[in-house]
Write a protein that holds these residues in place. Structure first.
Motif, short mmCIF file in Angstrom:
data_model
loop_
_atom_site.label_atom_id
_atom_site.label_comp_id
_atom_site.label_asym_id
_atom_site.label_seq_id
_atom_site.Cartn_x
_atom_site.Cartn_y
_atom_site.Cartn_z
N LYS A 101 -18.68 -34.35 39.05
CA LYS A 101 -17.39 -34.97 39.30
C LYS A 101 -16.45 -33.89 39.82
CE LYS A 101 -14.91 -38.64 37.07
NZ LYS A 101 -15.53 -39.68 37.82
N SER A 102 -15.65 -34.23 40.82
CA SER A 102 -14.67 -33.30 41.37
C SER A 102 -13.31 -33.99 41.43
CB SER A 102 -15.06 -32.86 42.79
OG SER A 102 -16.21 -32.06 42.74
N LEU A 103 -12.29 -33.25 41.05
CA LEU A 103 -10.92 -33.75 41.09
C LEU A 103 -10.07 -32.81 41.91
CD1 LEU A 103 -10.52 -34.45 37.29
CD2 LEU A 103 -10.82 -36.16 39.05
N ARG A 104 -9.36 -33.34 42.89
CA ARG A 104 -8.42 -32.52 43.66
C ARG A 104 -7.19 -32.33 42.79
NH1 ARG A 104 -8.35 -29.81 47.74
NH2 ARG A 104 -10.06 -30.90 48.72
N LEU A 105 -6.85 -31.07 42.56
CA LEU A 105 -5.71 -30.74 41.70
C LEU A 105 -4.44 -30.61 42.53
CD1 LEU A 105 -7.39 -28.01 39.48
CD2 LEU A 105 -7.04 -30.43 38.95
N PRO A 106 -3.31 -31.01 41.96
CA PRO A 106 -2.05 -30.79 42.67
C PRO A 106 -1.72 -29.30 42.72
CG PRO A 106 -1.67 -31.80 40.52
CD PRO A 106 -3.14 -31.72 40.71
N GLU A 107 -0.93 -28.91 43.69
CA GLU A 107 -0.57 -27.50 43.84
C GLU A 107 0.30 -27.01 42.69
OE1 GLU A 107 1.12 -26.85 47.71
OE2 GLU A 107 -0.62 -27.71 48.72
N SER A 108 0.84 -27.92 41.90
CA SER A 108 1.73 -27.54 40.80
C SER A 108 0.99 -27.05 39.56
CB SER A 108 2.60 -28.75 40.43
OG SER A 108 1.79 -29.82 40.01
N ILE A 109 -0.35 -26.96 39.61
CA ILE A 109 -1.15 -26.54 38.46
C ILE A 109 -1.36 -25.03 38.47
CG2 ILE A 109 -3.47 -26.71 37.43
CD1 ILE A 109 -1.76 -29.18 37.04
N LYS A 110 -1.31 -24.42 37.29
CA LYS A 110 -1.64 -22.99 37.14
C LYS A 110 -3.17 -22.90 37.02
CE LYS A 110 2.49 -21.89 34.44
NZ LYS A 110 2.96 -21.39 33.13
N ASP A 111 -3.85 -22.61 38.11
CA ASP A 111 -5.32 -22.55 38.12
C ASP A 111 -5.88 -21.58 37.09
OD1 ASP A 111 -5.20 -24.30 40.19
OD2 ASP A 111 -5.95 -22.93 41.72
N GLU A 112 -5.21 -20.45 36.92
CA GLU A 112 -5.74 -19.40 36.05
C GLU A 112 -5.58 -19.72 34.57
OE1 GLU A 112 -1.49 -18.77 36.93
OE2 GLU A 112 -3.22 -19.03 38.25
N GLU A 113 -4.89 -20.78 34.23
CA GLU A 113 -4.65 -21.10 32.82
C GLU A 113 -5.24 -22.44 32.38
OE1 GLU A 113 -0.60 -20.54 31.55
OE2 GLU A 113 -0.33 -18.83 32.88
N VAL A 114 -6.25 -22.93 33.07
CA VAL A 114 -6.89 -24.18 32.70
C VAL A 114 -7.75 -23.93 31.45
CG1 VAL A 114 -8.56 -25.94 33.40
CG2 VAL A 114 -6.89 -25.09 35.04
N LYS A 115 -7.60 -24.82 30.46
CA LYS A 115 -8.35 -24.69 29.22
C LYS A 115 -9.25 -25.90 29.06
CE LYS A 115 -4.38 -22.42 27.11
NZ LYS A 115 -3.32 -22.78 28.03
N ALA A 116 -10.47 -25.67 28.52
CA ALA A 116 -11.42 -26.76 28.31
C ALA A 116 -12.02 -26.65 26.92
CB ALA A 116 -12.53 -26.71 29.36
N THR A 117 -12.25 -27.82 26.29
CA THR A 117 -12.94 -27.89 25.00
C THR A 117 -13.91 -29.06 25.04
OG1 THR A 117 -11.22 -29.33 24.05
CG2 THR A 117 -11.00 -26.95 23.68
N TYR A 118 -14.99 -28.94 24.26
CA TYR A 118 -15.96 -30.03 24.15
C TYR A 118 -16.22 -30.28 22.68
CZ TYR A 118 -20.17 -32.82 24.78
OH TYR A 118 -21.09 -33.84 24.76
#
Length: 144
Positions: A101-118
């Motif tokens: 799955k791919s999602l186009r992110l808005p430019e307003s997102i801080k790419d370097e600070e994306v957090k993920a949990t499972y």
């Protein structure tokens, strides 16, 4: 700019005049792949986006997640096998599941600070917004 949900027809050619197109039906046509996509929720808050992806049956190690050219790319692959042999028979079971799955992110997102949990079959992402994209309370302007 915000994330945009893209709606696909889950049955592909099954609801068109090509209903009896056996290539699509029996050879793993595109309609089969679309049914395997995990359900997803996207919530926009004042300071971030929260994404939840239902992916039960996977382990944390089964996922590959990256951000490339403004897209959040999520892929998962899982396989298992079980073999049993007795005096007069043998049995082998196996399963394989995967998705991308791919999602186009808005430019307003801080790419370097994306957090993920499972946890408990749900893959969660928290995408913080840049300061200039956050909603601020209105300022009162004095008139002189």
């Amino acid at each position: 700019m915000s994330l945009v949900k893209f709606r696909r027809r889950p049955w592909g050619n099954l609801v068109t005049p090509d209903f009896f197109n056996t290539d699509d039906f029996f050879n793993g046509g595109s309609w089969m792949n679309k049914m395997e996509e995990p359900a997803m929720n996207v919530k926009e808050n004042d300071n971030n986006f929260e994404i939840e992806l239902a992916a039960p049956g996977y382990d944390k190690k089964d996922f590959e997640v990256n951000i490339d050219n403004g897209c959040l790319n999520i892929a998962a692959e899982n396989s298992s096998s079980k073999e049993e042999e007795e005096d007069n028979y043998s049995r082998k079971e196996f399963s394989y599941t995967s998705f991308q799955k791919s999602l186009r992110l808005p430019e307003s997102i801080k790419d370097e600070e994306v957090k993920a949990t499972y946890k408990n079959g749900v893959l969660k992402f928290k995408l913080d917004k840049k300061e200039e994209a956050k909603k601020h309370s209105p300022k009162t302007v004095e008139i002189s």
